[in-house]
Design an enzyme around this catalytic site. Structure first.
Site, PDB file in Angstrom:
ATOM      1  CG  HIS A 149      19.894 -17.958 -17.662  1.00  0.00           C
ATOM      2  ND1 HIS A 149      20.854 -18.709 -18.352  1.00  0.00           N
ATOM      3  CD2 HIS A 149      19.675 -18.394 -16.384  1.00  0.00           C
ATOM      4  CE1 HIS A 149      21.150 -19.818 -17.853  1.00  0.00           C
ATOM      5  NE2 HIS A 149      20.381 -19.909 -16.708  1.00  0.00           N
TER       6      HIS A 149
ATOM      7  N   GLY B 214       4.949   7.033   2.487  1.00  0.00           N
ATOM      8  CA  GLY B 214       4.226   6.056   1.420  1.00  0.00           C
ATOM      9  C   GLY B 214       4.953   4.888   1.339  1.00  0.00           C
ATOM     10  NE  ARG B 215      11.131   6.878   1.175  1.00  0.00           N
ATOM     11  CZ  ARG B 215      10.743   8.135   1.026  1.00  0.00           C
ATOM     12  NH1 ARG B 215       9.738   8.315   0.426  1.00  0.00           N
ATOM     13  NH2 ARG B 215      11.650   8.945   1.494  1.00  0.00           N
TER      14      ARG B 215
ATOM     15  CE  LYS C  98       1.535  10.477   4.589  1.00  0.00           C
ATOM     16  NZ  LYS C  98       2.949  10.253   4.770  1.00  0.00           N
TER      17      LYS C  98
ATOM     18  CD  GLU D 139       9.615   8.071  -3.177  1.00  0.00           C
ATOM     19  OE1 GLU D 139       9.375   7.958  -4.394  1.00  0.00           O
ATOM     20  OE2 GLU D 139       8.724   8.056  -2.492  1.00  0.00           O
TER      21      GLU D 139
ATOM     22  CD  GLU E 239       1.165   9.476 -11.656  1.00  0.00           C
ATOM     23  OE1 GLU E 239       0.435  10.096 -10.496  1.00  0.00           O
ATOM     24  OE2 GLU E 239       2.349   9.633 -11.889  1.00  0.00           O
TER      25      GLU E 239
ATOM     26  CE  LYS F 199       4.329  13.644  -7.699  1.00  0.00           C
ATOM     27  NZ  LYS F 199       3.826  13.774  -5.978  1.00  0.00           N
TER      28      LYS F 199
HETATM   29  O1  LIG Z   1       0.009   7.519  -1.638  1.00  0.00           O
HETATM   30  P1  LIG Z   1       0.106   8.686  -2.540  1.00  0.00           P
HETATM   31  O2  LIG Z   1      -0.158   9.974  -1.878  1.00  0.00           O
HETATM   32  O3  LIG Z   1      -0.930   8.674  -3.829  1.00  0.00           O
HETATM   33  O4  LIG Z   1       1.344   8.915  -3.171  1.00  0.00           O
HETATM   34  C1  LIG Z   1       1.935   7.773  -3.842  1.00  0.00           C
HETATM   35  C2  LIG Z   1       3.471   7.866  -4.110  1.00  0.00           C
HETATM   36  O5  LIG Z   1       3.989   9.009  -4.488  1.00  0.00           O
HETATM   37  C3  LIG Z   1       5.400   9.544  -3.955  1.00  0.00           C
HETATM   38  O6  LIG Z   1       5.009  10.626  -3.342  1.00  0.00           O
HETATM   39  C4  LIG Z   1       6.444   9.542  -4.728  1.00  0.00           C
HETATM   40  O7  LIG Z   1       6.607   8.554  -5.962  1.00  0.00           O
HETATM   41  C5  LIG Z   1       5.446   8.447  -3.012  1.00  0.00           C
HETATM   42  O8  LIG Z   1       6.428   8.480  -1.938  1.00  0.00           O
HETATM   43  C6  LIG Z   1       4.269   7.652  -2.747  1.00  0.00           C
HETATM   44  O9  LIG Z   1       4.257   6.445  -1.839  1.00  0.00           O
END
Ligand SMILES: O=P(O)(O)OC[C@H]1O[C@](O)(CO)[C@@H](O)[C@@H]1O
Length: 634
Positions: free
Chosen positions: A457, A339-340, A277, A426, A283, A582
């Protein structure tokens, strides 16, 4: 057939009074609640700082016109009394044996059955919960969400994932723009693009067809699409449409994940989909860069390589272009998609359409939309997401169960619990309400789960004899892959479902000392074999796990989370809790760079972290950079 049952009401329906245009103050006031959408801005409490929120389609009055905390209302107190004086004196063994009660604790919509007779409730409990929902203005809050009010007050954003699955042609205007039209422009672009890739019109830089996809993203930009991919992988229509295509996910910044994502894939036939987003997540940036290098190494360093093999889903066009992805290869979404809650946007649409076709994805959207309309218009008493949400509030805030488990009796839903875990934890993992006051009641469950029967199990011992964890059992009337073994009394799916039907009763009824005694067990062993029972659960029974049903299931759980947040008066749509770690990681990264390449001593950390870092630095980095990276360059 299933569509016929669902009401096809446009998202931006009915005569809605003009949108508020003046800034408002988010605060409680002493006078009675005003009705939506009249704005109330007066009578501040001296000790509360007002929060000024934005101008257009701002939060409705329901968010500031409360005269007391929800936990101080007579409705909340009635539930506390009821839990203490009535429910604590019951046992599910007796409740479940009351047929009339069980008959009432059942709801159905569009093929989806919810049996909540094994929850620790009686019809009176439900009445009190509906009264609480009314007091919390649940109806008005969900309507505010559907209409695009900026109910994510801390980020000043609308919450409109429901618009992502609104049927083409319906209208919803936000800030003067018909966002459903925008949504469908992107979906049509995805339809065209995925068709071109799938039918070989868009080929790789060496002319080979693209048949492998690596979706790079994390959190909400990963878990939803992965759950959906797994749900469809063995489904008849979707798997036929996938053919020999491969869809993998690269989320963890652990370089081992790169190896696993690219293993045995031919780069000539591979397309990377960068899903972010913000397009700033570390990452995802590093993984995208690594895959870009992998493609360039194998296919040559040309603009054409990236153009043919890399696409993006994001809200940040500038960053996407800066990264080197062609603007026409970006599939946008909007800041009103959390995002979620983004799997119905390009985030899920692109990878799933490339792998399974746009038609399959569209079925998923239809299922989600069906549940949306039900959530929006069905009376509270028969409204599946509302019922699940109220039961969540009841279990957490009144019976003090702080965890809950999801057990899908379907291997294809193996990543569903992980997706719901992020979605819910979240969203509702908060310590203050929307007014900034520390909540004085438990909110936000620990969610976990595994497909049955594997979970049985694993951790079911604890569920049966240890802590009480309310459970959701999700089962299907038909299997995605029916198998019958000769000589077996039932089909493989019936074998699976025998467990689905048995476990909720085992949890509810338990086993008394007398029952164990009657089995002839020695006296000393009896306490070890007693099951206390009285452990609540709900059963969801659905037709067969296809794209449509997967959409229903997703929306059902998305709305459950929202309902709980609405009742608890918290903001389920921000996530400031992920920031602190972060920021600290940035400091450590800088230190690692300076110590590895410029021999700087580790400093500025506490004793424990310093010692751990020193020990870590004794190891080698295991690879070399072509030139030393100066941190300040970034
Ligand atoms: O889509 P982005 O901006 O890379 O963010 C990834 C994810 O990191 C978060 O901000 C935190 O885990 C989520 O809400 C989001 O989906």
């Amino acid at each position: 057939m299933r569509e016929e049952k669902c009401r096809n009401v446009p998202v931006g329906f009915v005569s809605f009074p003009s949108t508020p245009t003046q800034p408002i103050h988010l605060q409680r006031i002493h006078n009675k609640r005003a009705q939506l959408p009249v704005l109330v801005t007066t009578q501040r409490r001296s000790n509360r700082k007002p929060i000024v929120v934005s101008t257009v389609q701002s939060v409705p009055s329901i968010y500031q016109a409360t005269d007391e905390r929800i936990s101080n209302t007579s409705e909340w107190k009635a539930l506390e009394e009821h839990a203490k004086n009535v429910i604590s004196k019951t046992h599910l063994r007796d409740l479940v044996n009351d047929d009339k009660r069980s008959e009432k604790l059942w709801a159905e919509f569009d093929g989806c059955i919810l049996d909540y007779s094994r929850q620790r409730v009686i019809p009176e409990t439900m009445k009190l919960l509906f009264a609480l929902a009314k007091k919390a203005k649940l109806e008005e809050k969900k309507e505010a969400m559907f209409r695009g009010y900026k109910i994510n007050v801390t980020e000043d954003r609308s919450v409109l994932h429901t618009a992502l699955r609104a049927p083409k042609g319906t209208q919803l205007y936000i800030d003067g723009v018909d966002i459903v039209d925008e949504v469908w422009q992107v979906l049509e672009k995805i339809r065209t693009f995925s068709d071109r890739v799938r039918n070989g019109q868009h080929v790789g830089v060496t002319g080979r067809p693209i048949k492998n996809f690596i979706a790079i993203g994390i959190g909400g930009s990963y878990l939803g699409p992965e759950f959906l991919h797994e749900a469809l992988r063995t489904e008849k229509v979707a798997s036929a449409a996938a053919g020999d295509r491969v869809l993998r996910f690269l989320s963890n910044v652990d370089p081992v994940d790169v190896k696993r994502a690219t293993d045995k894939l031919n780069p000539e036939e591979t397309m990377a989909i960068v899903v972010s987003k913000t397009f700033t997540t570390r990452e995802t940036s590093i993984n995208a860069k690594t895959i870009k290098d992998w493609l360039i190494y194998h296919l040559g360093d040309s603009a054409e390589t990236i153009k043919k093999h890399m696409v993006a889903c994001s809200t940040n066009l500038d960053k996407v272009v800066k990264f080197g992805i062609a603007p026409e290869n970006m599939f946008p979404f909007w800041d009103w998609v959390g995002g979620r809650y983004s799997v119905c946007s390009a985030v899920g649409a692109l990878p799933i359409s490339l792998q399974y076709s746009f038609d399959v994805f569209e079925r998923f959207l239809k299922g989600a939309h069906s549940m949306d309309t039900h959530f929006r218009y069905a009376p509270l008493e028969g409204n599946l997401p509302v019922l699940l949400g109220l039961l969540g509030v009841w279990n957490m805030s009144f019976l003090n169960y702080n965890a809950r488990a999801i057990h899908p009796y379907s291997e294809a839903l193996l990543r569903f619990p992980a997706h719901i875990q992020q979605l819910d934890m979240e969203s509702n993992g908060k310590h203050v309400n929307i007014f900034g006051e520390v909540v004085d009641y438990p909110v936000g469950e620990i969610d976990f789960g595994e497909p049955g029967t594997n979970g049985q199990h694993s951790f079911f011992q604890l569920l049966h004899m240890g802590q009480v964890v309310p459970c959701d059992f999700i089962g299907f009337i038909e299997s995605q892959n029916p198998v019958c073994e000769e000589g077996e009394p039932v089909s493989n799916h019936d074998e699976l479902m025998a467990n689905f039907f048995a476990q909720p009763d085992a949890l509810a009824f338990g086993k008394t000392a007398d029952e164990v005694r009657q089995e002839g067990k020695p006296e000393w062993l009896i306490p070890h074999m007693v099951f206390t029972g009285n452990r609540p659960s709900s059963c969801l029974l659905m037709p067969v796990l296809d794209a449509y049903v997967t959409g229903q299931l997703l929306a059902l759980y998305e709305h459950r989370t929202a309902v709980q947040g609405f009742i608890w008066e918290i903001n389920s749509f921000d996530q400031f809790g992920v920031e602190l770690g972060k920021v600290l990681a940035n400091k450590v990264r800088k230190q690692l760079n300076e110590s590895r390449y410029f021999n700087k001593k580790i400093s500025g950390f506490n004793h424990s972290t310093t010692k751990l870092l020193n020990r870590y630095m004794e190891g080698s980095v295991g690879c070399a950079f072509e030139h030393v990276f100066h941190y300040e360059d970034e």
